[in-house]
Write an enzyme that holds these catalytic residues in place. Structure first.
Site, PDB file in Angstrom:
ATOM      1  N   HIS A 105     -40.644  19.748  46.348  1.00 28.84           N
ATOM      2  CA  HIS A 105     -40.943  18.971  45.341  1.00 28.84           C
ATOM      3  C   HIS A 105     -39.996  19.546  44.261  1.00 28.84           C
ATOM      4  O   HIS A 105     -40.348  20.245  43.368  1.00 28.84           O
ATOM      5  CB  HIS A 105     -42.512  18.952  44.845  1.00 28.84           C
ATOM      6  CG  HIS A 105     -42.871  17.901  43.699  1.00 28.84           C
ATOM      7  ND1 HIS A 105     -43.941  17.508  43.561  1.00 28.84           N
ATOM      8  CD2 HIS A 105     -42.039  17.304  42.895  1.00 28.84           C
ATOM      9  CE1 HIS A 105     -44.347  16.763  42.431  1.00 28.84           C
ATOM     10  NE2 HIS A 105     -42.858  16.636  42.147  1.00 28.84           N
ATOM     11  N   HIS A 114     -37.346  17.616  41.206  1.00 27.96           N
ATOM     12  CA  HIS A 114     -36.272  16.709  40.820  1.00 27.96           C
ATOM     13  C   HIS A 114     -35.034  17.282  40.411  1.00 27.96           C
ATOM     14  O   HIS A 114     -35.118  18.122  39.388  1.00 27.96           O
ATOM     15  CB  HIS A 114     -37.049  15.904  39.785  1.00 27.96           C
ATOM     16  CG  HIS A 114     -38.241  15.308  40.076  1.00 27.96           C
ATOM     17  ND1 HIS A 114     -38.480  14.111  40.641  1.00 27.96           N
ATOM     18  CD2 HIS A 114     -39.499  15.899  39.988  1.00 27.96           C
ATOM     19  CE1 HIS A 114     -39.870  13.690  40.691  1.00 27.96           C
ATOM     20  NE2 HIS A 114     -40.496  14.928  40.533  1.00 27.96           N
ATOM     21  N   ASP A 154     -39.791  20.309  38.077  1.00 30.21           N
ATOM     22  CA  ASP A 154     -38.738  20.051  36.738  1.00 30.21           C
ATOM     23  C   ASP A 154     -38.577  21.454  36.172  1.00 30.21           C
ATOM     24  O   ASP A 154     -39.044  21.827  35.120  1.00 30.21           O
ATOM     25  CB  ASP A 154     -39.153  19.213  35.703  1.00 30.21           C
ATOM     26  CG  ASP A 154     -39.069  17.822  36.724  1.00 30.21           C
ATOM     27  OD1 ASP A 154     -38.166  17.012  36.884  1.00 30.21           O
ATOM     28  OD2 ASP A 154     -40.650  17.366  36.666  1.00 30.21           O
ATOM     29  N   GLU A 179     -51.643  13.306  39.926  1.00 31.39           N
ATOM     30  CA  GLU A 179     -51.299  14.213  38.937  1.00 31.39           C
ATOM     31  C   GLU A 179     -51.933  14.165  37.802  1.00 31.39           C
ATOM     32  O   GLU A 179     -52.581  14.997  37.238  1.00 31.39           O
ATOM     33  CB  GLU A 179     -49.567  13.936  38.875  1.00 31.39           C
ATOM     34  CG  GLU A 179     -48.982  15.028  37.821  1.00 31.39           C
ATOM     35  CD  GLU A 179     -47.405  14.653  37.694  1.00 31.39           C
ATOM     36  OE1 GLU A 179     -46.778  13.433  37.787  1.00 31.39           O
ATOM     37  OE2 GLU A 179     -46.750  15.470  37.038  1.00 31.39           O
ATOM     38  N   HIS A 225     -45.739  10.694  44.448  1.00 36.38           N
ATOM     39  CA  HIS A 225     -46.726  11.322  43.469  1.00 36.38           C
ATOM     40  C   HIS A 225     -47.776  10.569  43.469  1.00 36.38           C
ATOM     41  O   HIS A 225     -47.973   9.225  43.423  1.00 36.38           O
ATOM     42  CB  HIS A 225     -45.882  11.361  42.078  1.00 36.38           C
ATOM     43  CG  HIS A 225     -44.828  12.171  42.007  1.00 36.38           C
ATOM     44  ND1 HIS A 225     -43.598  12.302  42.557  1.00 36.38           N
ATOM     45  CD2 HIS A 225     -44.606  13.227  40.794  1.00 36.38           C
ATOM     46  CE1 HIS A 225     -42.628  13.230  42.303  1.00 36.38           C
ATOM     47  NE2 HIS A 225     -43.243  13.685  41.388  1.00 36.38           N
TER      48      HIS A 225
HETATM   49  N1  ADE Z   1     -40.403  12.651  37.316  1.00 33.08           N
HETATM   50  C1  ADE Z   1     -39.987  14.108  37.234  1.00 33.08           C
HETATM   51  N2  ADE Z   1     -40.973  14.892  37.155  1.00 33.08           N
HETATM   52  C2  ADE Z   1     -42.132  14.033  37.332  1.00 33.08           C
HETATM   53  C3  ADE Z   1     -43.342  14.438  37.441  1.00 33.08           C
HETATM   54  N3  ADE Z   1     -43.916  15.674  37.162  1.00 33.08           N
HETATM   55  N4  ADE Z   1     -44.364  13.206  37.497  1.00 33.08           N
HETATM   56  C4  ADE Z   1     -43.906  12.094  37.719  1.00 33.08           C
HETATM   57  N5  ADE Z   1     -42.498  11.518  37.732  1.00 33.08           N
HETATM   58  C5  ADE Z   1     -41.571  12.811  37.328  1.00 33.08           C
HETATM   59 ZN    ZN Z   2     -42.773  15.609  40.554  1.00 33.23          ZN
END
Ligand code: ADE
Ligand code: ZN
Length: 364
Positions: free
Chosen positions: A42, A44, A306, A227, A224
């Site tokens: 996971h 990005h 991220d 969250e 996703h």
């Molecule tokens: N895009 C990048 N990071 C994200 C996250 N934590 N949740 C949803 N979309 C994303």
């Molecule tokens: Zn993510």
């Protein structure tokens, strides 16, 4: 490939600094975590854009950004919610303009991940966020693929590429992007689809058709869910999108039946603890549900989401979570093993890395 410090000099000291550790500290727990072969599932790519690279690319591509020093960028890393972060994330990626920018970004991430013991990475990208800026789909994708190839050669890690749809855009836009990727699906350069961006107000049913199209084509599917959204969003994502993995999924802890289902079916969760704290999905790492999910038998993995925005790469996520939740070595090894099992890597390599984890465990 030029303009950025070579992250191969990411010695242990550098790595520890980047994960918020004291440079002089020797930390056996961190060494143990790094020694475990891990898959990052996971991540990005656009979220691995470090402030230094953002500033250098802004200058190279003549893109105006409201920062002049890396610390200015880092000072903006203060989010009240997922949407706060997304606003910064989409603005930040505006400096990525040409294929070589994506290539450098991707290579830098793989070097950094390898320093943390990542042997396999399945990385996300958000093509719609770039085509909306008139950067061609092929320009972006070819750049990333070049970075993945270079990173594989240099680090020995293996990689897979997953294309995410932005859930705040329409399904029609997702389908258009899906069709643009056809040639990459056919030869496996893109192995699957994902779903990211603003969860609230954009439920999984909005993307049922494009996920069904991906299934018909034999692609992997991840999304996703849970969250910021509730446990029901995780359940709906399982029911309506037929996913192989849930990204985040931490809200499942609020629903016993759902946890039991995840454990029984073996659907992995790609959990990102530092992200969850940074985006206020949990109040603190001590309150994080990861251990409860793991101990309920859910196939939990740890990932960085991220990392340039949330203060830690994969080893930092493992380390800080282990400290906060008192995860012992057996649990850390289980999480690493889960990441390999949950990955789409080749069976032979998977079995070999799992054997390595077993050997590490019996030596500890
Ligand atoms: N895009 C990048 N990071 C994200 C996250 N934590 N949740 C949803 N979309 C994303
Ligand atoms: Zn993510």
């Amino acid at each position: 490939m030029s303009g950025f410090p070579d992250p191969r000099i990411h010695s242990t000291v550098f790595r520890r600094r980047a994960n918020g550790f004291n440079a002089e500290m020797t930390e056996p727990l961190l060494d143990y975590i790094v020694s475990l072969p891990k898959a990052e599932l996971h991540l990005h790519l656009e979220g691995s854009l470090e402030p230094e690279m953002m500033l250098a690319l802004a200058e190279r591509n003549k893109v105006e950004i409201p920062y002049s020093r890396p610390d200015d960028v880092r000072a903006a890393h203060d989010y009240g919610s997922l949407q706060d972060f997304l606003d910064l994330y989409y603005a930040g990626m505006g400096v990525l303009c040409r294929g070589e920018d994506f290539e450098e970004l991707t290579l830098a991430y793989l070097r950094r991940a390898a320093a943390d013991g990542v042997v396999h990475a399945e990385v996300f990208f958000d093509p719609q966020a770039h085509t909306a800026r008139d950067i061609g789909f092929d320009e972006v994708t070819e750049g990333i693929l070049a970075g993945l190839s270079a990173g594989e050669r240099e680090t020995g890690a293996t990689t897979r590429l997953i294309m995410c749809f932005l859930r705040d855009l329409s399904q029609a836009s997702a389908i258009e992007t899906f069709n643009e990727a056809a040639a990459y699906f056919d030869d496996g350069r893109i192995i699957g689809v994902g779903l990211d961006s603003a969860e609230i107000g954009n439920p999984p049913e909005k993307f049922a058709r494009v996920f069904a199209m991906a299934g018909e084509r034999g692609l992997k599917r991840v999304a996703h869910a849970g969250e910021e959204g509730p446990a029901s969003a995780v359940r709906d994502t399982l029911d309506l999108l037929n996913v192989d993995r849930i990204d985040h999924g931490i809200a499942a802890v609020n629903d016993r039946d759902l946890m039991a289902r995840l454990a029984r079916v073996g659907t992995p969760l790609t959990v990102c603890p530092l992200s969850n704290v940074a985006l206020k999905a949990v109040d603190s790492l001590r309150d994080h549900p990861l251990k409860r999910l793991l101990d309920a038998g859910v196939k939990v993995t740890i990932n960085s989401d991220d990392p340039a925005y949330f203060g830690g790469y994969i080893a930092g996520n493992f380390f800080h979570t282990a400290r906060a939740l008192t995860l012992d070595k057996a649990r850390l090894a289980l999480i690493a093993r889960n990441s390999l099992e949950a990955s789409f890597m080749d069976g032979g390599a998977k079995a070999e890395f799992i054997r390595q984890i077993d050997a590490i465990q019996s030596a500890n």
